[in-house]
Design a protein around this motif. Structure first.
Motif, mmCIF file in Angstrom:
data_model
loop_
_atom_site.group_PDB
_atom_site.id
_atom_site.type_symbol
_atom_site.label_atom_id
_atom_site.label_comp_id
_atom_site.label_asym_id
_atom_site.label_seq_id
_atom_site.Cartn_x
_atom_site.Cartn_y
_atom_site.Cartn_z
ATOM 1 N N GLU A 45 0.846 -1.188 0.000
ATOM 2 C CA GLU A 45 0.000 0.000 0.000
ATOM 3 C C GLU A 45 0.888 1.248 0.000
ATOM 4 O OE1 GLU A 45 -2.133 -0.426 3.611
ATOM 5 O OE2 GLU A 45 -3.064 -2.335 3.047
ATOM 6 N N LYS A 46 0.271 2.422 -0.037
ATOM 7 C CA LYS A 46 1.043 3.659 0.016
ATOM 8 C C LYS A 46 1.874 3.701 1.298
ATOM 9 C CE LYS A 46 0.710 8.666 -0.487
ATOM 10 N NZ LYS A 46 -0.176 9.838 -0.689
ATOM 11 N N HIS A 47 3.154 4.009 1.154
ATOM 12 C CA HIS A 47 4.143 4.048 2.246
ATOM 13 C C HIS A 47 4.437 2.664 2.822
ATOM 14 C CE1 HIS A 47 4.098 8.342 1.997
ATOM 15 N NE2 HIS A 47 2.841 8.451 2.400
ATOM 16 N N GLY A 48 3.995 1.630 2.139
ATOM 17 C CA GLY A 48 4.344 0.275 2.556
ATOM 18 C C GLY A 48 5.804 -0.020 2.241
ATOM 19 N N PHE A 49 6.469 -0.691 3.180
ATOM 20 C CA PHE A 49 7.909 -0.978 3.060
ATOM 21 C C PHE A 49 8.150 -2.450 3.357
ATOM 22 C CE2 PHE A 49 12.222 -0.821 5.249
ATOM 23 C CZ PHE A 49 12.951 -0.719 4.062
ATOM 24 N N ALA A 50 8.644 -3.171 2.373
ATOM 25 C CA ALA A 50 9.027 -4.573 2.579
ATOM 26 C C ALA A 50 10.453 -4.587 3.095
ATOM 27 C CB ALA A 50 8.910 -5.343 1.268
ATOM 28 N N LEU A 51 10.628 -5.071 4.318
ATOM 29 C CA LEU A 51 11.914 -4.980 5.017
ATOM 30 C C LEU A 51 13.030 -5.705 4.263
ATOM 31 C CD1 LEU A 51 10.633 -5.636 8.658
ATOM 32 C CD2 LEU A 51 11.301 -3.438 7.685
ATOM 33 N N PRO A 52 14.276 -5.252 4.442
ATOM 34 C CA PRO A 52 15.420 -5.892 3.764
ATOM 35 C C PRO A 52 15.495 -7.375 4.084
ATOM 36 C CG PRO A 52 16.085 -3.816 4.761
ATOM 37 C CD PRO A 52 14.698 -4.091 5.247
ATOM 38 N N ARG A 53 15.703 -8.154 2.999
ATOM 39 C CA ARG A 53 15.779 -9.602 3.166
ATOM 40 C C ARG A 53 16.615 -10.197 2.054
ATOM 41 N NH1 ARG A 53 10.432 -9.884 1.344
ATOM 42 N NH2 ARG A 53 10.137 -8.133 2.778
ATOM 43 N N TYR A 54 17.078 -11.435 2.295
ATOM 44 C CA TYR A 54 17.675 -12.219 1.222
ATOM 45 C C TYR A 54 16.936 -13.550 1.178
ATOM 46 C CZ TYR A 54 20.463 -14.451 4.967
ATOM 47 O OH TYR A 54 20.869 -15.100 6.101
ATOM 48 N N SER A 55 17.085 -14.263 0.080
ATOM 49 C CA SER A 55 16.275 -15.457 -0.147
ATOM 50 C C SER A 55 17.146 -16.677 -0.377
ATOM 51 C CB SER A 55 15.355 -15.229 -1.358
ATOM 52 O OG SER A 55 14.596 -16.390 -1.638
ATOM 53 N N ASP A 56 16.532 -17.847 -0.220
ATOM 54 C CA ASP A 56 17.247 -19.099 -0.493
ATOM 55 C C ASP A 56 17.119 -19.514 -1.955
ATOM 56 O OD1 ASP A 56 14.614 -19.873 -0.649
ATOM 57 O OD2 ASP A 56 14.759 -21.500 0.808
ATOM 58 N N SER A 57 16.575 -18.613 -2.804
ATOM 59 C CA SER A 57 16.333 -18.954 -4.206
ATOM 60 C C SER A 57 16.651 -17.769 -5.117
ATOM 61 C CB SER A 57 14.857 -19.341 -4.412
ATOM 62 O OG SER A 57 14.474 -20.381 -3.543
ATOM 63 N N ALA A 58 17.133 -18.088 -6.304
ATOM 64 C CA ALA A 58 17.287 -17.074 -7.346
ATOM 65 C C ALA A 58 15.922 -16.850 -7.982
ATOM 66 C CB ALA A 58 18.300 -17.536 -8.384
ATOM 67 N N THR A 126 12.008 -19.186 0.837
ATOM 68 C CA THR A 126 12.191 -18.802 2.238
ATOM 69 C C THR A 126 13.022 -17.533 2.276
ATOM 70 O OG1 THR A 126 12.116 -21.097 3.017
ATOM 71 C CG2 THR A 126 13.125 -19.470 4.485
ATOM 72 N N ASP A 127 12.435 -16.452 2.814
ATOM 73 C CA ASP A 127 13.155 -15.183 2.954
ATOM 74 C C ASP A 127 13.715 -15.073 4.363
ATOM 75 O OD1 ASP A 127 12.632 -14.383 0.371
ATOM 76 O OD2 ASP A 127 10.836 -13.250 0.901
ATOM 77 N N LEU A 128 14.936 -14.571 4.450
ATOM 78 C CA LEU A 128 15.574 -14.326 5.749
ATOM 79 C C LEU A 128 15.738 -12.820 5.906
ATOM 80 C CD1 LEU A 128 17.003 -17.125 4.414
ATOM 81 C CD2 LEU A 128 17.859 -17.184 6.750
ATOM 82 N N PHE A 129 15.079 -12.272 6.927
ATOM 83 C CA PHE A 129 15.022 -10.825 7.103
ATOM 84 C C PHE A 129 16.205 -10.312 7.912
ATOM 85 C CE2 PHE A 129 10.735 -12.248 6.293
ATOM 86 C CZ PHE A 129 10.283 -11.317 5.369
ATOM 87 N N LEU A 130 16.712 -9.152 7.512
ATOM 88 C CA LEU A 130 17.812 -8.536 8.249
ATOM 89 C C LEU A 130 17.293 -7.768 9.456
ATOM 90 C CD1 LEU A 130 20.145 -7.162 5.415
ATOM 91 C CD2 LEU A 130 19.959 -9.465 6.345
ATOM 92 N N THR A 131 16.048 -7.292 9.369
ATOM 93 C CA THR A 131 15.455 -6.497 10.440
ATOM 94 C C THR A 131 14.057 -7.005 10.739
ATOM 95 O OG1 THR A 131 14.594 -4.898 8.859
ATOM 96 C CG2 THR A 131 16.756 -4.434 9.801
ATOM 97 N N GLY A 132 13.421 -6.397 11.756
ATOM 98 C CA GLY A 132 12.064 -6.776 12.111
ATOM 99 C C GLY A 132 12.032 -7.770 13.250
ATOM 100 N N SER A 133 10.810 -8.142 13.651
ATOM 101 C CA SER A 133 10.638 -9.004 14.820
ATOM 102 C C SER A 133 11.200 -10.399 14.619
ATOM 103 C CB SER A 133 9.144 -9.100 15.172
ATOM 104 O OG SER A 133 8.425 -9.655 14.078
ATOM 105 N N ASP A 134 11.324 -10.828 13.355
ATOM 106 C CA ASP A 134 11.914 -12.146 13.078
ATOM 107 C C ASP A 134 13.208 -12.019 12.273
ATOM 108 O OD1 ASP A 134 10.755 -11.238 10.799
ATOM 109 O OD2 ASP A 134 9.639 -13.048 10.322
ATOM 110 N N GLY A 135 13.876 -10.862 12.416
ATOM 111 C CA GLY A 135 15.147 -10.641 11.735
ATOM 112 C C GLY A 135 16.240 -11.553 12.274
ATOM 113 N N ILE A 136 17.248 -11.803 11.461
ATOM 114 C CA ILE A 136 18.285 -12.766 11.841
ATOM 115 C C ILE A 136 19.049 -12.351 13.095
ATOM 116 C CG2 ILE A 136 18.591 -13.707 9.523
ATOM 117 C CD1 ILE A 136 20.964 -11.849 9.158
ATOM 118 N N PHE A 137 19.118 -11.032 13.366
ATOM 119 C CA PHE A 137 19.908 -10.592 14.520
ATOM 120 C C PHE A 137 19.160 -10.719 15.845
ATOM 121 C CE2 PHE A 137 21.755 -8.292 10.889
ATOM 122 C CZ PHE A 137 23.022 -8.852 10.927
ATOM 123 N N THR A 138 17.852 -10.987 15.784
ATOM 124 C CA THR A 138 17.119 -11.203 17.034
ATOM 125 C C THR A 138 17.538 -12.510 17.682
ATOM 126 O OG1 THR A 138 15.298 -12.295 15.856
ATOM 127 C CG2 THR A 138 15.107 -9.927 16.176
#
Length: 306
Positions: A45-58, A126-138
């Motif tokens: 939606e407007k001002h929606g932001f999908a948090l930084p992530r990397y994936s297990d797939s090309a 499978t996406d691995l998030f850098l930030t957010g409540s389920d980010g890898i650094f948590t």
């Protein structure tokens, strides 16, 4: 055991305020698992932001609707901030980190199709998030995070512990995002609606093929793609991929009839497809489509970059 080739719609996986992510499940579309193909769709939606992530797939990303901004960080390269719009195709190789943002009133919708042969689960991204409540650094202790960035423990607790968003968040209007740079689009995105046509048949249809010549990064992804637009009542003649590739098709607009013929000349699928449907044609099977009066448009990937 016969495979179910019938087209399916995506189902919501997560999201609420700011947008949602949808995916096709191998349990409902078995050819995803059989062919090691993943498929998903991001709607912001407007001002929606999908948090930084990397994936297990090309993957190959295709912008179905709207305008927005994509942040793309290729391995061992600086971040590219790319303005994206309807019709853009973007190749996303292994190891790439991405984020997506919509600052417009119109919803931004991006389709993702890719190869899951090296993924955690066949037929699923499978996406691995850098930030957010389920980010890898948590998952790391404050000691590890603090030493990694030379930060005080209290700062680390704020940095990691106060991120409540999950996957997608809605940013405040005052939040300043990086501005896209024109030169960052070069080699990163190809607009299939504006690119030179590979096929142009009067009162028939038009085809743009995405390959290593017009978007070299698809070679790293290992996939090819095309955008096909049939005029009302036009037909795409029966054909198959001669290099044993799977064909994964998403219906972008319109509707039409599809027939697929398999081994022993047996028809294995006869159905009507509409916008939002995804279906997969197995290797060497023959497929043909006839557009309804309102036309038929689809975006496909094949499991080879050639």
């Amino acid at each position: 055991m016969e495979l179910d080739l019938s087209p399916k719609l995506a189902k919501k996986v997560y999201g609420d305020n700011g947008g949602a992510y949808y995916a096709w499940s191998p349990s409902e579309l078995p050819m995803l698992r059989e062919g090691n193909i993943g498929a998903g769709k991001l709607a912001l939606e407007k001002h929606g932001f999908a948090l930084p992530r990397y994936s297990d797939s090309a993957k190959v990303a295709y912008v179905l609707q709207g305008n927005g901004i994509a942040g793309i960080v290729l391995p061992e390269a600086e971040e590219k901030v790319v303005a994206i719009k309807k019709g853009d195709a973007i190749a996303l190789p292994f190891g790439v980190v991405t984020w997506w943002y919509n600052k417009e009133d119109t919803e931004l919708v991006v389709l993702f199709l890719g190869d899951t042969s090296k993924a955690h689960k066949a037929g699923e991204f499978t996406d691995l998030f850098l930030t957010g409540s389920d980010g890898i650094f948590t998952g790391f202790s404050t000691e590890f995070v603090g030493r990694a960035w030379d930060l005080d423990e209290n700062v680390v607790k704020n940095l990691v512990g106060k991120q409540s968003g999950n996957g997608i968040v809605k940013l405040d209007e005052s939040f300043k995002m990086p501005e896209p740079k024109k030169e960052h689009r070069e080699g990163m995105a190809l607009n299939c609606e504006e690119a030179p046509l590979d096929v142009d048949i009067e009162n028939g249809g038009r085809v743009v093929v995405l390959n290593t010549k017009n978007l070299p990064l698809v070679g790293e992804v290992g996939l090819g793609a095309d955008l096909v637009r049939l005029d009302g009542g036009a037909m795409c003649s029966p054909g198959f991929s001669c290099d044993s590739a799977l064909q994964v098709t998403y219906i972008v607009r319109g509707s039409g009839r599809v027939q697929v013929v398999g081994v022993d000349g047996r028809r294995v699928l006869e159905t009507t497809v509409k916008a939002g449907n995804l279906f997969i044609v197995p290797r060497f099977f023959v497929v043909s489509k006839i557009a309804s009066p309102d036309g038929l448009e689809w975006f496909s990937i094949i499991s080879t970059p050639k």
